[in-house]
Enzyme design. Structure first.
Site, PDB file in Angstrom:
ATOM      1  CB  SER A 132       5.722 -20.281 -27.373  1.00 20.80           C
ATOM      2  OG  SER A 132       4.684 -19.517 -27.341  1.00 20.80           O
ATOM      3  CE1 TYR A 145       2.806 -24.778 -26.169  1.00 20.74           C
ATOM      4  CE2 TYR A 145       2.312 -22.506 -26.153  1.00 20.74           C
ATOM      5  CZ  TYR A 145       3.037 -23.386 -26.723  1.00 20.74           C
ATOM      6  OH  TYR A 145       3.689 -23.266 -27.903  1.00 20.74           O
TER       7      TYR A 145
END
Length: 274
Positions: A132, A145
């Site tokens: 990501s 995260y």
């Protein structure tokens, strides 16, 4: 000979789109998920199906051994399974943080260790890790995260250089916002937290912007990401990283800004949203 790919996290979104994209290119596709009911339609499309929990050592060994018994080869591993635990660092419990890393980091590690002996013997193979933009740039409420994705990027960089001499490529895919249910699960995870009032401005940012959700401006389709995954798997010399979409490409440039500038921009956003 037909090439074989093992893909984790195929129940929806990027994983499902990637399985279909490989099928369309003529690969033998092993699509996996924790719940077999979630991938039945992929079986109808022509995928081989397997139940796989990436946090379970026996599951990982069973699936990899099955593929090698049936096909004799694993040409590509796509580590896609993952989720996002958002929330301020103080509000995320140690148990929730541990679970985040167990899936997003240790799960990838398990799969890599399982397929690498075979790929080394063959002197060929590609490992594709779906990361990501959060793996290169962290932000308030996304620390746990982002930390898992930072770890994935670091692990991928090390592995890429460890296995290059054995003919194995390691690729990182870096999406920004994606048109999937990713944001909905993130909402569910953040809703379970005991919210500390001091961090309400950051919760407000999440609720007002949706951050990485499918409704965010510039969100790309899962099929667009799948296109880069298949291209990387098929390339003779794939790039180390594939940022996908304009938001990903633009956001990654922000990491070159001085920390003080990024911090001031964050303060500005908090004031505007709050």
């Amino acid at each position: 000979m037909q090439e074989t790919v093992l893909i984790t996290g195929c129940s929806s979104g990027i994983g499902r789109a990637t399985a279909i994209a490989f099928l369309e290119e003529g690969w033998t596709v092993y699509a996996t998920a924790r719940n077999p009911a979630d991938i039945e339609t992929l079986g109808e499309r022509g995928c081989e199906l397997a139940t796989l929990d990436v946090t379970d050592d026996e599951d990982v060994d069973r699936v990899v051994n099955r593929i090698l018994d049936e096909e004799g080869r694993i040409d590509c591993l796509v580590n896609n399974a993952g989720y996002a635990q958002f929330g301020p660092i103080e509000d995320v419990t140690v148990e929730d943080a541990r679970r985040q890393y167990e899936v997003n980091v240790h799960g990838v590690h398990r799969l890599c260790r399982a397929v690498l002996p075979h790929m080394r013997r063959e002197g060929d193979g590609t490992i594709i890790n779906v990361s990501s933009v959060s793996g290169r740039l962290s932000y308030p409420i996304g620390g746990i995260y982002a930390g898992s994705k930072f770890a994935l990027e670091a692990m991928s960089d090390a592995l890429r250089n460890e296995v290059r001499a054995h003919g194995i490529d390691v690729v990182v895919i870096q999406p920004g916002p994606v048109e999937t249910q990713f944001g909905r699960r993130a909402d569910d995870e953040i809703a379970r937290l005991d919210r500390t009032e001091a961090y309400e401005p950051f919760y407000a940012i999440w609720e007002d912007t949706g951050l990485l959700g499918g409704e965010s401006p510039g969100a790309v389709s899962p099929a667009r990401i799948a296109e880069d995954v298949v291209n990387a798997a098929s390339a003779t010399k794939p790039r180390a990283r594939y940022p996908v979409g304009p938001v990903a490409q633009g956001t990654l440039l922000a990491r070159f800004l001085p920390d003080t500038v990024r911090d001031r921009l964050t303060e500005l956003v908090v004031r505007l949203v709050g």
